[in-house]
Design a protein around this motif. Structure first.
Motif, PDB file in Angstrom:
ATOM      1  N   ALA A  60       0.835  -1.202   0.000  1.00  0.00           N
ATOM      2  CA  ALA A  60       0.000   0.000   0.000  1.00  0.00           C
ATOM      3  C   ALA A  60       0.873   1.257   0.000  1.00  0.00           C
ATOM      4  O   ALA A  60       0.593   2.230  -0.701  1.00  0.00           O
ATOM      5  CB  ALA A  60      -0.933   0.002   1.204  1.00  0.00           C
ATOM      6  N   VAL A 117       2.233   1.665  -3.459  1.00  0.00           N
ATOM      7  CA  VAL A 117       1.175   2.147  -4.348  1.00  0.00           C
ATOM      8  C   VAL A 117       0.938   3.644  -4.159  1.00  0.00           C
ATOM      9  O   VAL A 117       0.845   4.410  -5.121  1.00  0.00           O
ATOM     10  CB  VAL A 117      -0.128   1.357  -4.106  1.00  0.00           C
ATOM     11  CG1 VAL A 117      -1.309   2.042  -4.766  1.00  0.00           C
ATOM     12  CG2 VAL A 117       0.027  -0.076  -4.634  1.00  0.00           C
ATOM     13  N   GLU A 118       0.861   4.022  -2.888  1.00  0.00           N
ATOM     14  CA  GLU A 118       0.609   5.439  -2.608  1.00  0.00           C
ATOM     15  C   GLU A 118       1.727   6.312  -3.184  1.00  0.00           C
ATOM     16  O   GLU A 118       1.481   7.366  -3.776  1.00  0.00           O
ATOM     17  CB  GLU A 118       0.508   5.672  -1.098  1.00  0.00           C
ATOM     18  CG  GLU A 118      -0.751   5.084  -0.443  1.00  0.00           C
ATOM     19  CD  GLU A 118      -1.983   5.981  -0.622  1.00  0.00           C
ATOM     20  OE1 GLU A 118      -1.873   7.052  -1.276  1.00  0.00           O
ATOM     21  OE2 GLU A 118      -3.059   5.604  -0.128  1.00  0.00           O
ATOM     22  N   SER A 156       3.853   5.546  -5.584  1.00  0.00           N
ATOM     23  CA  SER A 156       3.932   5.514  -7.047  1.00  0.00           C
ATOM     24  C   SER A 156       2.826   6.367  -7.659  1.00  0.00           C
ATOM     25  O   SER A 156       2.984   6.961  -8.724  1.00  0.00           O
ATOM     26  CB  SER A 156       3.847   4.073  -7.566  1.00  0.00           C
ATOM     27  OG  SER A 156       2.512   3.653  -7.628  1.00  0.00           O
TER      28      SER A 156
END
Lengths: 191, 191, 191, 191
Positions: free
Chosen positions: D181, D184-185, D187
């Motif tokens: 997570a 993801v955040e 990126s």
DNA sequence: AATGAATGAGGATTCATTCAT
DNA sequence: GATGAATGAATCCTCATTCAT
């Protein structure tokens, strides 16, 4: 020893105050000790157990009461004057102060089962009785005993009623009733 | 409902007996319940807490006492006869049976702090007082109130002294003193 | 039977309300029964014991929640639209009403030791997960599972934080965070 | 004083172990005391009541957790390295040992009604949040707050799910999801 | 002598559960 | 089916008392 006496007195005073605050013997020894500024252990060291502490407290109260009676009798020689002093002493402010009332009521409860309390109570009754008889005899002869018993009972009963009636702030009326009873008893003798 | 009343009565009776046996309110609700033949939980179910159970017990005692007074007055119309009946009732065996004494002494203790106990006690005092005044007025007029107060106090005080003196087995002398006081009061009126 | 269903529903509703009022499972079955307008015995008659009553309550809550999800999905076909609906449902007012929060928190506690609670909880997790995966797969392919797990965890965590923070009155920000996470996850796929 | 600290620690440790064994706050203080090798009275002497004992226990758990975070951050200066350390700490074995899980779950329940528990929980949330923000800001600027909230929620949610799923023996996957997570955040920021 | 930490038995009260009606 | 009276085990907490220091 001097210090010990002081500690004992403080513990007794604290007992009266704590019992007075609660109304009951249901105060902890720790509370009492704290109020006296000592450790709980010390109370046991000096008095053995809680009941002994309370009995010592009652002995102290009775001693103080006796001293007060004697003080109030100093210089009084007339029988009626003496009787009046005795009866009034029972309703003096000190008898209603602090935890005196609570101590007395709980003392009555204890007297049902504790021989020592019973002994103390009987002693108090006897002394009170002879105090009255001593001054009544010159006035009433053989009737002195009966009158003394009635006056004694009346004092206890009115004290009880007065102490438990929070609307009373002044014990004057109670004393008046007792003195009136004395007057009635004496006047009845002449009849 | 019928069963409930019975259970309540049994719990109250058990309370009187247990308190009587111990002399103190320091009996466990479990003891009381066991003596009543029910579970401890039931006592709480019916009375809420221990204090309520005790107050219900006192109410019951006072009710019984009131009924006894009324029963003993039946058919009596003469003032002196009525007064005698009232005063004697206070020293009837039932007043010393079971745990009646213990209940009364502990009730006094509770009355210091429980408003409900105070209310009950005041009610008892008031009723007793008017009972006396009602019969005294024809004999003593305005003096009735004062006499009633003195007789009431005397009854309480002698009851207390008598109850706490285990050497007494017969309340006769206490009654005699109260009746003598009545006689003295009445004779003093004529003086 | 019709009546029985109604009684059961009332007991379950009362359970939610009582637990909600106390925050704890420490509410008595009698309280619950009273609130439902029935006797305590009936709760046991229907549910066996307290734990079963609570489990039935949780089943009811989960059933209602499932129905709400389905209702909110009606007519929605676009994956993102469906995902949004699912996620928002978890923060709909009904999830915070009454005792829903309290029920969930106590359910978690129970799930540590009750196999049945554990089963129910796993079922809920599984359904939630497949709901998400079903709509995520068209968008994310094999990444759907991972994203669903993260979104599921985030929902539970934010629900918890939101439910326990009394200063929040509007769940809007929590929902926004979840939707933002969805957006982030999807945008990361294209990177 | 030294002994007191030791006793307190022992009682707290025993509380964690007992709650852990039962899953519930429904363990008796006597059980806890016995496990700590002391008398039940002592637990009350030191903590006042059961709730205070539990709150002291949670404070201890939170203190230990904070110390662990700090220890794991020692020597780490790179933001991503620090974030990874923080997130991993939440899933370190100690967080699942003994009764830590049970303590947390019951703490959530208590936080609904106990202001002190609420205060503690808020404090934990705040600290966790600023820890994250501190390291996120260099990477994400103003987005740091939002990311921190989502990561915080995700940690709590996954911890909950993981802790309640007895089939998990290794928290590795949960940690992996949290780190994913984070990735993801971050990126998504460049997109 | 004094302390006060520690004990542990005891007691009021609660509550899940049963069961006679 | 429904009731609610009754149970009694269980629990929190108190407090008189002891004892190592």
């Amino acid at each position: 020893m001097k210090a010990e006496q002081k500690r004992r007195q403080e513990l007794i005073a604290a007992t009266i105050r704590e019992i007075g605050a609660e109304g009951t013997l249901n105060v902890t020894v720790s509370q009492i000790a704290k109020r006296a500024g000592v450790s709980p252990g010390l109370a046991f060291h000096y008095f053995g157990d809680k009941e002994q502490l309370f009995l010592a407290t009652m002995r102290s109260i009775l001693r103080t009461y006796g001293a007060l009676i004697r003080a109030n009798l100093v210089g009084k020689t007339e029988p009626v004057e003496r009787l009046t002093a005795i009866l009034e002493t029972n309703f003096s402010p000190s008898q209603f102060e602090d935890g005196a009332v609570a101590a007395w009521l709980n003392f009555y409860v204890l007297a049902q089962t504790s021989p020592e309390a019973q002994r103390l109570l009987a002693l108090y009754h006897r002394r009170f009785h002879s105090n009255l008889v001593y001054s009544l005899r010159p006035l009433a002869g053989d009737a002195a005993h009966g009158i003394a018993e009635r006056l004694g009972g009346l004092v206890d009963g009115l004290y009880l009623r007065f102490a438990l009636n929070r609307s009373h702030v002044d014990p004057g009326p109670a004393v008046a009733q007792v003195l009136k009873a004395l007057e009635v008893e004496l006047s009845a003798l002449d009849g």
